[in-house]
Design an enzyme around this catalytic site. Structure first.
Site, mmCIF file in Angstrom:
data_model
loop_
_atom_site.group_PDB
_atom_site.id
_atom_site.type_symbol
_atom_site.label_atom_id
_atom_site.label_comp_id
_atom_site.label_asym_id
_atom_site.label_seq_id
_atom_site.Cartn_x
_atom_site.Cartn_y
_atom_site.Cartn_z
ATOM 1 N N HIS A 36 29.406 -35.786 59.713
ATOM 2 C CA HIS A 36 29.568 -37.054 59.021
ATOM 3 C C HIS A 36 30.476 -37.916 59.746
ATOM 4 O O HIS A 36 29.902 -39.189 59.961
ATOM 5 C CB HIS A 36 30.363 -36.888 57.844
ATOM 6 N N LYS A 148 20.102 -34.116 61.671
ATOM 7 C CA LYS A 148 20.191 -32.772 61.015
ATOM 8 C C LYS A 148 19.216 -32.865 59.748
ATOM 9 O O LYS A 148 18.477 -31.662 59.708
ATOM 10 C CB LYS A 148 21.722 -32.693 60.601
ATOM 11 N N SER A 184 27.432 -28.396 58.697
ATOM 12 C CA SER A 184 27.094 -28.326 57.069
ATOM 13 C C SER A 184 27.922 -28.483 56.236
ATOM 14 O O SER A 184 28.645 -27.429 56.424
ATOM 15 C CB SER A 184 25.678 -27.777 56.997
HETATM 16 P P1 AMP Z 1 25.212 -35.176 53.275
HETATM 17 O O1 AMP Z 1 26.445 -35.381 52.912
HETATM 18 O O2 AMP Z 1 25.018 -33.563 53.515
HETATM 19 O O3 AMP Z 1 24.186 -36.136 52.334
HETATM 20 O O4 AMP Z 1 25.040 -35.837 54.563
HETATM 21 C C1 AMP Z 1 25.308 -37.356 54.821
HETATM 22 C C2 AMP Z 1 24.706 -37.645 56.225
HETATM 23 O O5 AMP Z 1 25.286 -36.968 57.339
HETATM 24 C C3 AMP Z 1 23.267 -37.324 56.553
HETATM 25 O O6 AMP Z 1 22.725 -38.460 56.913
HETATM 26 C C4 AMP Z 1 23.176 -36.266 57.254
HETATM 27 O O7 AMP Z 1 22.160 -36.173 58.009
HETATM 28 C C5 AMP Z 1 24.332 -36.269 58.066
HETATM 29 N N1 AMP Z 1 24.893 -35.221 58.547
HETATM 30 C C6 AMP Z 1 25.096 -33.901 57.988
HETATM 31 N N2 AMP Z 1 25.367 -32.831 58.633
HETATM 32 C C7 AMP Z 1 25.306 -33.485 60.099
HETATM 33 C C8 AMP Z 1 25.565 -33.007 61.448
HETATM 34 N N3 AMP Z 1 25.630 -31.671 61.659
HETATM 35 N N4 AMP Z 1 25.180 -33.654 62.216
HETATM 36 C C9 AMP Z 1 24.904 -34.986 62.214
HETATM 37 N N5 AMP Z 1 24.641 -35.623 61.086
HETATM 38 C C10 AMP Z 1 25.053 -34.933 60.049
#
Ligand code: AMP
Length: 278
Positions: A36, A148, A184
């Site tokens: 993030h 991701k 993640s």
């Molecule tokens: P989330 O909180 O899981 O909904 O993720 C929010 C944003 O962070 C989304 O655009 C995801 O694709 C990005 N994101 C999550 N994990 C990663 C990672 N390991 N590398 C790059 N971006 C990420």
């Protein structure tokens, strides 16, 4: 500087309407990690004002998924975003985002039914609806999203194009732990042993690249070997697919630029990852 915390939609909209300069927006579900934060860093590079939203969006979770257990730690998130000099953190409540009389959904056809959409049929409808709402509230110049969630990125690009949003989506590369595990929020569910097993996701993607380097192009052949590696690590396969990165259509012959994505269940936790084959 401590970011300004805002939980009212009205207040966020009013502030955004008065903003001067390029607004960079990073939507998240919180429990932030370096993945993030890499989006925030990219946002800072090309925007004047940075807004990060933290909202665990209930409509993108299926009935038997982990909505109630989804990890949260708002204090820690605020601390991490303060260190990066984020300007605003928007964390609306469920009641504001989805009042009792809520009836409208945004749906992207076809590309939401493949890959993750097969086992999560209502997931992308929840994503496209919440992102539409957030973009209408904030009206950002740029929105930063991770590769991701590659399918999510493609679906949202399609939506932005089809519905003429003015926001430009910036895709950012996958951030990994030193041993290759993609960062993640859900990694928190894994035991020490599970975390070890989860390395099979990245290892199988690297195996795919290695086989391609050895001139194996058949997706069936590559996926068969990936399947063996994952099953040896007790991963339960939801899908492993090779596809065209623009259309998400299945391909039988892998070429440079193709993507391979997978969703694997380790200790009841569904993890996703993907690779661009070069
Ligand atoms: P989330 O909180 O899981 O909904 O993720 C929010 C944003 O962070 C989304 O655009 C995801 O694709 C990005 N994101 C999550 N994990 C990663 C990672 N390991 N590398 C790059 N971006 C990420």
């Amino acid at each position: 500087m401590i970011p300004i915390l805002i939980n009212s939609i009205e207040e966020m909209s009013t502030i955004c309407r008065q903003m001067i300069g390029k607004v960079g927006f990073v939507p998240t579900m919180g429990f932030l990690h370096q993945g993030h934060l890499s989006l925030v860093k990219e946002a800072k590079r090309i925007s004047d004002v940075i807004i990060v939203s933290i909202f665990v969006n209930p409509t993108q979770f299926g009935a038997n998924e982990d909505l109630s257990n989804y990890p949260r730690n708002i204090e820690r998130d605020i601390k991490l975003l303060t260190e990066l000099d984020v300007d605003y953190i928007f964390f609306p409540t469920n009641e504001q985002m989805y009042p009792n009389d809520f009836k409208t959904w945004v749906n992207v056809d076809k590309i939401t039914q493949v890959l993750c959409g097969r086992s999560r049929p209502t997931h992308f409808r929840g994503v496209t609806t919440i992102v539409t709402k957030l973009m209408n509230i904030i009206e950002p110049d740029f929105m930063f999203m991770g590769e991701k969630d590659f399918q999510q990125l493609v679906v949202l690009r399609q939506m932005v194009k089809d519905l003429n949003f003015k926001t430009k989506i910036v895709g950012c590369s996958i951030k990994r732990e030193r041993d290759g595990l993609a960062l993640s929020s859900r990694n928190k569910y894994l035991t020490k042993i599970g975390r070890e097993k989860a390395l099979c996701l990245n290892k199988s993607l690297l195996l795919a690249q290695k086989l391609f380097n050895e001139n194996i192009q058949s997706s069936d052949e590559i996926i068969a070997q990936m399947t063996d590696l994952i099953e040896d690590n007790e991963g339960v396969i939801d899908y492993i697919e090779a596809f065209d990165p623009n259309t998400l259509e299945h391909i039988t012959n892998i070429v440079s630029g193709s993507r391979i994505a997978l969703a694997i269940v380790i200790e009841n936790t569904r993890l996703i990852d993907n690779i661009k084959i070069n």
